[in-house]
Design a protein around this motif. Structure first.
Motif, PDB file in Angstrom:
ATOM      1  N   UNK A 158      23.670  44.413 -90.840  1.00  0.00           N
ATOM      2  CA  UNK A 158      22.899  44.965 -91.114  1.00  0.00           C
ATOM      3  C   UNK A 158      20.953  44.167 -91.217  1.00  0.00           C
ATOM      4  N   UNK A 159      20.708  42.786 -90.383  1.00  0.00           N
ATOM      5  CA  UNK A 159      20.037  42.466 -90.790  1.00  0.00           C
ATOM      6  C   UNK A 159      19.661  41.198 -90.690  1.00  0.00           C
ATOM      7  N   UNK A 160      18.789  41.219 -89.355  1.00  0.00           N
ATOM      8  CA  UNK A 160      18.401  39.731 -88.512  1.00  0.00           C
ATOM      9  C   UNK A 160      17.617  38.498 -89.513  1.00  0.00           C
ATOM     10  N   UNK A 161      17.054  38.067 -89.722  1.00  0.00           N
ATOM     11  CA  UNK A 161      16.156  37.523 -90.304  1.00  0.00           C
ATOM     12  C   UNK A 161      15.694  35.837 -89.342  1.00  0.00           C
ATOM     13  N   UNK A 162      14.070  36.335 -89.130  1.00  0.00           N
ATOM     14  CA  UNK A 162      13.974  35.355 -88.441  1.00  0.00           C
ATOM     15  C   UNK A 162      12.284  35.001 -88.766  1.00  0.00           C
ATOM     16  N   UNK A 163      12.204  33.767 -89.090  1.00  0.00           N
ATOM     17  CA  UNK A 163      10.184  33.344 -89.334  1.00  0.00           C
ATOM     18  C   UNK A 163       9.738  33.102 -88.327  1.00  0.00           C
ATOM     19  N   UNK A 187      18.117  46.119 -88.137  1.00  0.00           N
ATOM     20  CA  UNK A 187      16.792  46.056 -88.228  1.00  0.00           C
ATOM     21  C   UNK A 187      16.641  44.331 -88.768  1.00  0.00           C
ATOM     22  N   UNK A 188      15.421  44.411 -87.369  1.00  0.00           N
ATOM     23  CA  UNK A 188      14.547  42.742 -87.485  1.00  0.00           C
ATOM     24  C   UNK A 188      13.555  42.402 -88.190  1.00  0.00           C
ATOM     25  N   UNK A 189      14.111  41.345 -89.166  1.00  0.00           N
ATOM     26  CA  UNK A 189      12.377  40.919 -90.724  1.00  0.00           C
ATOM     27  C   UNK A 189      11.961  39.576 -90.280  1.00  0.00           C
ATOM     28  N   UNK A 190      10.862  39.808 -89.701  1.00  0.00           N
ATOM     29  CA  UNK A 190       9.899  38.725 -89.462  1.00  0.00           C
ATOM     30  C   UNK A 190       9.042  38.111 -90.556  1.00  0.00           C
ATOM     31  N   UNK A 191       9.260  37.262 -90.444  1.00  0.00           N
ATOM     32  CA  UNK A 191       8.927  36.700 -91.685  1.00  0.00           C
ATOM     33  C   UNK A 191       7.460  35.528 -91.276  1.00  0.00           C
TER      34      UNK A 191
END
Length: 367
Positions: A158-163, A187-191
Motif C-alpha cells: 500500500x505504501x513505500x516509505x523513503x526518507x 503510494x510513495x511517502x518521501x520523508x
C-alpha cells in the motif's frame, strides 16, 4: 479480568526514544549545562527569537485550537507554494506517518521500508496491523531498485516509505531514484524531515524538495517537520502535502485538535523568520564539514558523507556500544547501532563548535 494485551503489541519491538537533558544530568549527577547532547538530531541553536515573542503573546489557551490549523496551513501554502487544500498539519511528522498507515492499511496489508532508516515507519505499520517488508539499501545507502521492484510485484504494498536525506546515513535520494519509485504506481511517502540541511544559497532546501510535485502526482506524499531546521522539536509540529484523493479520509481519521496553539504560533513565527533560521542551518552545515574532517582523522572511525545534521560512522576494531557508554559517562551523548544492518556504527548529531571540540577531545581519550 477478561481483557488481554493484543498479540501484535506483545510481539512488536518497542521504539526506544532519546531521553531529555534533565534526565541525563540527574543520572550522571552533573549540571545540565555540562551535557553535550549529540544523539537526537536536535537543532543546537534553538528557535527564532520571534518564536519566544509569539509564545509570550499567546491568548485563549482555555479554548481548543482550530481543528483544521487554517492559519498554519495558509502560511505553509504561501511558503512552500502548495495549495492549502493539499496540506495537513500534525503533532510532528510522526503523527502523520501513523495517520497515513491507519487510513490506508487493513489487517495483513504491507508496506515497503528501505532499511536502514527511521524506525517509526515499521513501528506504526506493526501497530496498525500491517506487515513491513524491509528492503536493504546498497552499501552506499542508495536504493536497491531491483529488489524494490520485485517486492512491489510480489506483495502489492500500500505504501513505500523513503526518507530523504535518509536517517541515519544522511544520503539524499537522487532524482532518478524518486522517478523510479513513482513509476511503480504505489503510494510513495518521501520523508523530508532533514531536507533543509541540503540547502544551497540559504534556500532552506527549496531547490531540493519535491513538495511542490504533490498536487500533480497521484501517488506522492511529502512529509516535513519544524523539529530540525526551526528548532521546535519540543513543541511537536509537522505537516504533509498529500494528493487530493487522500485528503477527505485523512481529515476523517485525524484527531480533532492535534496541533496545539503554542505549536501553531511557533511554526508561523518560524515561517516569518526564515532568513534567521537559514543562517542557523548554514552554521550547522559549516560545523558538519568541520566535524566530518575531525572524525576522518580518527583511525578507528569511518564517517559517511552526509547532507543532513548528523554523521554516521562505522567503527573499526572497537565496539560502538562501548564508545557510546564511555562517552555517556563523560557527559557526551551519541546514538549507536549494533544490528545486522548497521554493525558497530555510531551516529553523531552536529552541534555547536564547542560541542564538536568536546566530543573529539573525549573520543581521542577513548580511542
Amino acid at each position: 479480568m477478561t481483557a488481554s494485551i493484543g498479540k501484535r503489541i506483545v510481539e512488536m519491538p518497542a521504539y526506544i526514544p532519546i531521553e531529555p537533558i534533565d534526565v541525563l544530568a540527574a543520572r550522571l549527577n552533573i549540571p545540565a549545562e555540562k551535557i553535550v547532547k549529540m544523539d537526537a538530531n536536535e537543532n543546537p541553536y534553538g528557535p527564532s527569537p520571534l518564536v519566544k515573542e509569539a509564545l509570550a503573546r499567546l491568548d485563549l489557551v482555555n479554548i481548543y485550537p482550530d481543528p483544521e490549523s487554517r492559519k498554519l496551513r495558509d502560511g505553509l501554502s504561501n511558503f512552500h507554494k502548495v495549495p492549502m487544500e493539499n496540506l495537513l498539519a500534525g503533532s510532528g511528522a510522526d503523527e502523520l506517518i501513523d495517520l497515513l498507515v491507519r487510513v490506508l492499511l487493513e489487517p495483513g496489508d504491507c508496506v515497503i521500508n528501505c532499511v536502514p532508516t527511521f524506525g517509526m515507519y515499521s513501528f506504526d505499520t506493526l501497530l496498525n496491523y500491517g506487515t513491513c517488508i524491509s528492503i536493504q539499501r546498497n552499501a552506499d545507502f542508495s536504493l536497491d531498485q531491483e529488489a524494490i521492484e520485485v517486492a512491489v510485484r510480489k506483495n502489492k504494498p500500500k505504501i513505500i516509505f523513503a526518507c530523504s536525506p535518509n536517517n541515519p546515513d544522511g544520503r539524499l535520494l537522487t532524482g532518478e531514484e524518486i522517478d523510479f519509485l513513482l513509476s511503480l504506481h504505489t503510494l510513495v511517502v518521501v520523508d523530508e524531515a532533514y531536507i533543509e540541511f541540503t540547502q544551497q544559497n540559504l534556500d532552506l532546501g527549496r531547490s531540493r524538495s519535491i513538495i511542490t510535485q504533490t498536487p500533480k502526482r497521484e501517488n506522492l506524499v511529502v512529509l516535513r517537520t519544524f523539529s530540525k531546521w526551526a528548532g521546535l522539536a519540543g513543541l511537536r509540529v509537522g505537516f504533509g502535502a498529500f494528493p487530493s484523493w487522500l485528503m477527505d479520509s485523512l481529515w476523517k481519521a485525524k484527531q480533532p485538535y492535534n496541533v496545539n496553539i503554542a505549536a501553531s504560533a511557533a511554526a508561523l513565527a518560524s515561517l516569518s523568520d526564515d532568513a534567521y533560521l537559514a543562517g542557523n542551518v548554514a552554521r550547522i552545515q559549516q560545523e558538519r564539514a568541520r566535524l566530518f574532517t575531525k572524525l576522518q582523522s580518527l583511525p578507528t572511525l569511518q564517517p559517511y558523507p552526509s547532507q543532513s545534521n548528523f554523521i554516521l560512522c562505522k567503527t573499526k576494531n572497537v565496539s560502538a556500544i562501548e564508545i557510546k557508554r564511555k562517552l555517556a559517562s563523560r557527559g557526551v551523548f551519541i546514538r549507536h547501532y549494533d544490528n545486522a544492518l548497521l554493525k558497530d556504527c555510531i551516529r553523531i548529531s552536529v552541534g555547536r563548535p564547542e560541542d564538536t571540540d568536546e566530543l573529539i577531545h573525549q573520543l581521542e581519550g577513548i580511542l
